[in-house]
Design a protein around this motif. Sequence first.
Motif, short mmCIF file in Angstrom:
data_model
loop_
_atom_site.label_atom_id
_atom_site.label_comp_id
_atom_site.label_asym_id
_atom_site.label_seq_id
_atom_site.Cartn_x
_atom_site.Cartn_y
_atom_site.Cartn_z
N GLU A 43 21.96 27.71 -14.16
CA GLU A 43 22.23 29.14 -14.32
C GLU A 43 23.34 29.60 -13.39
O GLU A 43 24.20 30.40 -13.77
CB GLU A 43 20.96 29.95 -14.07
N ASP A 131 16.48 37.05 -11.96
CA ASP A 131 15.83 35.75 -12.16
C ASP A 131 14.92 35.50 -10.97
O ASP A 131 15.36 35.00 -9.94
CB ASP A 131 16.88 34.65 -12.29
N ASN A 269 20.76 31.29 -21.13
CA ASN A 269 20.07 30.09 -20.67
C ASN A 269 19.50 29.30 -21.84
O ASN A 269 19.49 28.06 -21.83
CB ASN A 269 18.95 30.45 -19.70
N GLU A 273 19.76 25.40 -22.58
CA GLU A 273 18.57 24.56 -22.56
C GLU A 273 18.23 23.98 -23.93
O GLU A 273 17.85 22.81 -24.04
CB GLU A 273 17.38 25.37 -22.05
#
Length: 292
Positions: A43, A131, A269, A273
């Motif tokens: 990230e 986050d 993200n 991912e």
Amino acid sequence: MKRLLVCAAAAALLLTGCGSQNPLEANRDAGGALVVGSADFAESELLMHIYAEALKTTGAEVETRPRIGAREFYVNAVRNGELAVVPDYTGNLLQYLDPQSPATETQQVYDQLKKVAPGEMELLEQSPAEDSDVLTVTAATAGTGVRSMADLGPRCGELVLGAPAEWKSRWEAKIAEDYGCRFKEILPVEAGTITVNALTGGQIQVANLFTTSSQIAANNLVKLDDPKNMFPAQNVVPLVHKGKLSPQQAEALNKVSRALDTDKLTELNRKLEVEKANPADVAKEFVASAGL
């Protein structure tokens, strides 16, 4: 936490890198380029590319230095001017600069951070994107009335928590103090897929994840509210070497911060991912969509 993970021999990282070359060494030949770095996780690297793309819209020459390592390395690199900019997170940065600070709420953390930042550094606008640590449960467990950490407290003695190894020393006493929660057991589990599989497979009943993990929604997990703000705010913020950026360049990064929120960062993200997208390409698409 994941932001502190580094490669082996971290103490020598800025001298040797994880290979044979100092990842900042090339900065010596970068001339007038603005050097944007990142910590050693995906990230942060994505945010580095977003900042780099935003700065390029001002006509700046930009160099990127991904995966530098832990906070002590990249903060010092910003402080001494080897890096112009690096993305960071308000709560963890405050804990690093002022370990005794009691601040936990978003504006409170940001205001205190601006007070304690060394004179060679400055913070640009913090983003709504956050986050942070979050405790999660399955939808089935949430259906029994566990929707917050306050609901969790009286039941902790029946439940096993899966969390990164440092969670126990960092949060075990605090969650007992704030919520009366004493877990039956705390299993050290690597954050991410392993933790999620342990939760959905029933080996653990509570999992510590991070709010921008795309696996939370993908597995229909429920984030537990934290009404006492045990976990401090962790808003994304550009950390800048003072004087490195022009007002136009600083404003470009501020526009990025305003355009980014937690849901958008989670989706970015997810592309990394799940779709295995290239972070530089994802960054270009986001900056274009932000209208810079």
